[in-house]
Design a protein around this motif. Sequence first.
Motif, short mmCIF file in Angstrom:
data_model
loop_
_atom_site.label_atom_id
_atom_site.label_comp_id
_atom_site.label_asym_id
_atom_site.label_seq_id
_atom_site.Cartn_x
_atom_site.Cartn_y
_atom_site.Cartn_z
N SER A 41 8.44 -7.90 51.69
CA SER A 41 7.14 -7.02 51.37
C SER A 41 6.82 -6.81 49.95
CB SER A 41 7.63 -5.79 51.92
OG SER A 41 6.41 -4.84 51.54
N SER A 61 1.52 -8.49 59.82
CA SER A 61 2.04 -8.49 58.37
C SER A 61 0.99 -7.74 57.23
CB SER A 61 2.22 -10.10 57.76
OG SER A 61 0.76 -10.75 57.79
N ASN A 92 7.57 -11.06 58.73
CA ASN A 92 5.98 -11.41 58.34
C ASN A 92 5.56 -12.66 58.32
OD1 ASN A 92 5.47 -8.97 57.84
ND2 ASN A 92 6.15 -8.82 55.62
N ARG A 126 3.34 -10.34 62.82
CA ARG A 126 4.92 -10.05 62.36
C ARG A 126 5.80 -9.80 63.67
NH1 ARG A 126 4.39 -4.78 59.67
NH2 ARG A 126 4.05 -5.73 58.05
#
Length: 158
Positions: A41, A61, A92, A126
């Motif tokens: 992230s 994502s 992701n 995701r």
Amino acid sequence: MSAGSSEEDIDDIFDEICNDNSFAKTPLKLKSNSAGIAPHSNSLVMQASGKGCCPVYLGGSSSPYGIGTNISKRTCDQLRCTACDFRVSLYNDYIWDQSCDYLFFRNNMPELSKLRAKMIKKKGSRAYACQCSWRSVDELTDLQTDQQLRWVCGKHAE
């Protein structure tokens, strides 16, 4: 006490916690927690100390991580499975191949090198998985809509 009875008791406890109106009355102290961001992230995560998501959201994502509430719809990155007692991994921009099955995850979690064999690149999605369940998600979804998943928020650290 039968197994079905204890599952109903746990569900009743979760419902009581999620329907507790004291969450709305107590202001949350927010702090920036960039050190706690998952390695996959790049967004800044705002988190309250030791709080859990209510309701719990899954998302693609583009959905930000954090404590999910009815007001702040963030995807939980601290999920745990109550069925296999494993932390839920998330990836992701990937989805799971349709050929995935229980034994694949049971034998390969949490080794990413082995999981990649059944991961398909898909921007905006995701992939979520524990040892007994898996999901591919494109958009923000309330976890309560999927009764088969036994995932709960494992609380967000300070």
